[in-house]
Design an enzyme around this catalytic site. Structure first.
Site, PDB file in Angstrom:
ATOM      1  N   SER A 436     -27.088 -41.808  -9.180  1.00 37.34           N
ATOM      2  CA  SER A 436     -28.109 -42.454  -9.541  1.00 37.34           C
ATOM      3  C   SER A 436     -29.434 -42.228  -8.828  1.00 37.34           C
ATOM      4  O   SER A 436     -30.448 -42.369  -9.419  1.00 37.34           O
ATOM      5  CB  SER A 436     -27.813 -44.243  -9.412  1.00 37.34           C
ATOM      6  OG  SER A 436     -27.861 -44.328  -8.277  1.00 37.34           O
ATOM      7  N   LYS A 479     -31.267 -53.451  -9.408  1.00 38.14           N
ATOM      8  CA  LYS A 479     -32.081 -52.344  -8.875  1.00 38.14           C
ATOM      9  C   LYS A 479     -33.624 -52.732  -9.174  1.00 38.14           C
ATOM     10  O   LYS A 479     -34.597 -52.864  -8.431  1.00 38.14           O
ATOM     11  CB  LYS A 479     -31.750 -50.909  -9.265  1.00 38.14           C
ATOM     12  CG  LYS A 479     -30.397 -50.399  -8.839  1.00 38.14           C
ATOM     13  CD  LYS A 479     -30.294 -48.660  -9.238  1.00 38.14           C
ATOM     14  CE  LYS A 479     -29.005 -48.589  -9.001  1.00 38.14           C
ATOM     15  NZ  LYS A 479     -28.544 -47.095  -9.400  1.00 38.14           N
TER      16      LYS A 479
END
Length: 583
Positions: A436, A479
């Site tokens: 990611s 996130k």
């Protein structure tokens, strides 16, 4: 700047089309698995058929009471009750033991049920015992006798941890005879006990890791067994599917003796469910998770029904109880112990987003971090420091190589790349893995090569393929909320935000604070499909453009300048040869 901003309505599930569905009453189901687990029910029906060739079934589900109870009830509904007693009757006369067919259900070794389940069972409970004391023999039946003629359900851990138990059980099921053996082979039975007929089918229940371990221990079982799966999610694509899910929830509530849900409770529970499943189109079927949410809400509700405010309040209370570690991490960043910039512009530095999953903590939570890149003259090597010091996992290393391949391909150089670069996750003291951070690392590298600053008011997450396409990643909600909390602690400016993959929009289900900030324009989210779009937002310059200044042109110009400088150091003859070679 490319306009890829998301409206606040994209940040939570759209439930407007289900408003009429939620207002209907949902009567609990009498056969819940038949409605909600059609494939599993079909497999159980075929397995329980009298002439089925399979004596074993492997079922992927959690080894928990809620799952095992539902499976057992479904099997009992499928299997007909026998009109005649099944099993045997043992007669003990002094030191002699004889076996006869059972006459009635009260006989000592007659079957008591068509289906019995145990998540964990040990030898004596499964096979029964023979005790000998003061010249008196007593025989005690085990589970295999109580469910003779029916189905026994056990957890996969029982078989994995007790191979001797499994070998004996398998032999008995295949031979359809129960033979008396001592639990300890070193201590033989004091008397000879005749065997008895045993007509038994076995269902082994385990999660994917458990079944994988079982396959390593007993690969033959997978060939002999029928396979079934308790589906973990339901795709709610229309009103019918949503009705099925709501009915399933009310069924679980009734089974636990809890109030049913009111009309305003469904949107609140659906939001929590989407957050758990990680997909707006998928709602969880896990009875364990749903029951836990229902019981928590019941603590904040009246006895008549579970309301929306009860679910909201229970969630708020749970998040507060579990937020100490999250607050500590946020405090370290805001106090400058962990350096993360949220203002200004810096060359070769970008805010990336990670998810921390701490052992023993129930929540995974998001935490921003810095990725920095420095460039200097060299032989074209791009050093991933995390990998060099063995703090980067294989998936991380793969993503960094893919990102580098994209950049080299985009530059399309005819000579060796004249720079070397170093990429590092700043203040990272543990192993880093996953892909990611590939987009963030690519942005930092391109910024350093082009000598163009990155806006520090934004954070970015996403993986990248070799063609520069941005791909979906996990933990997107955590996130975003992690970076938002930091920006909120330092005061929202209206220019802060997160860049995320377009493929992750369907996974968004953010908390109310983030949604409200996006709605008022105090915080922004941008969904991008390519690294070009991310760079244009972060650096305010396109990656590649034929007519306007671009990052790729700046990198090529810098390469040309260093090649010219290096070329002037060679003798005139060698420079001519290099010139002819380039021609």
């Amino acid at each position: 700047m490319t306009n890829k901003k998301l409206a606040w309505k994209h940040l939570l599930p759209d439930l407007a089309s289900f408003k009429e569905v939620f207002e209907k009453p949902f009567s609990p189901l009498t056969s819940p698995l038949e409605t909600i687990q059609a494939r599993l029910t079909d497999g159980l029906t075929r397995f329980c058929y009298a002439h089925s060739p399979n004596r074993f079934m492997v079922l992927m589900a959690q080894e928990e009471e809620e799952y095992l109870q539902l499976i057992s009830e479904t099997v009992k509904q499928i299997l007909p009750e026998s009109d005649q007693p099944v099993g045997s009757r043992y007669i003990v006369s002094g030191m002699n033991v004889s076996e006869q067919p059972a006459i009635n259900v009260d006989d000592n070794f007659a079957a008591r049920s068509t289906c019995v389940w145990e998540a964990w069972v040990e030898y004596e409970r499964l096979f029964g015992t023979l005790s000998y004391y003061h010249d008196t023999i007593n025989l005690h039946p085990g589970l295999v006798h109580r469910v003779n003629g029916g189905v026994l359900i056990v957890g996969a851990r029982t078989i994995i941890s007790q191979p001797f138990l499994w070998l004996r059980l398998k032999r008995m099921i295949l031979q359809q005879r129960f033979d008396w053996h001592p639990a300890d082979e070193r201590r033989p039975l004091p008397v000879s006990v005749p065997s008895m007929p045993l007509n038994l089918r076995l269902i082994v229940v385990g999660d994917r890791e458990g079944l994988a371990a079982l396959n390593n221990v007993e690969p033959e079982l997978m060939c002999l067994a029928l396979y079934g799966e308790f589906e973990s999610e339901l795709r709610t694509s229309d009103a019918q599917k949503m009705t099925q899910w709501c009915t399933w929830v009310n069924t679980l509530a009734q089974r636990q003796g809890l109030p049913l849900l009111s009309a305003d409770a469904w949107p609140a529970l659906v939001r929590q469910s989407v957050r758990f499943s990680g997909d707006k189109c998928q709602l969880p079927l896990c009875p364990q998770w749903i029951i836990r949410r229902l019981k928590e809400a019941a603590l904040h509700s009246s006895q008549q029904e579970l309301t929306g405010s009860a679910f909201t309040e229970s969630k708020r209370n749970r998040m507060w109880r579990e937020s100490y570690l999250i607050e500590r991490m946020q405090y370290e960043i805001t106090e400058g112990q962990i350096v993360v910039a949220t203002e200004g512009q810096v060359v070769g530095q970008v805010n990336a987003l990670s998810v921390l999953d701490c052992p023993g903590h129930p929540l995974a939570f998001g935490a921003p971090l810095r990725i920095s890149c420095v460039v200097h003259g060299g032989d074209g090597e791009i050093n991933d420091i995390e990998r060099k010091v063995e703090l980067g996992g294989n998936l991380h290393a793969k993503s960094m190589l893919i990102m580098q391949a994209f950049l080299i391909s985009a530059l399309d150089l005819k000579q060796q790349f004249p720079f070397s670069a170093s990429l590092v996750f700043e203040q990272s003291y543990g192993e880093v893995d996953g892909d990611s951070a590939a987009l963030a690392a690519g942005v930092a590298l391109i910024s350093a090569l082009a000598d163009q600053p990155i806006n520090q008011q934004m954070a970015v997450t996403g993986s990248v393929d070799q063609f520069g396409h941005v791909q979906a990643i996990g933990g997107i909600n955590e996130k975003i909320e992690g970076f938002f909390s930091l920006c909120q602690a330092r005061e929202l400016t209206g220019k802060q935000g997160v860049i995320l993959p377009s493929a992750n929009v369907r996974h968004l289900c953010l908390n109310d604070d983030v949604i409200e900030a996006v709605r008022t324009g105090d915080f922004s989210l941008w969904a991008v499909r390519t690294i070009d779009e991310a760079l244009e937002i972060l650096i305010s310059m396109p990656f590649n453009h034929e007519k306007h200044p671009s990052l790729l042109a700046a990198i090529r110009k810098r390469i040309a300048n260093i090649n010219l400088h290096e070329g002037q150091r060679f003798p005139w003859g060698l420079r001519c040869l290099n010139w002819l070679k380039d021609r």
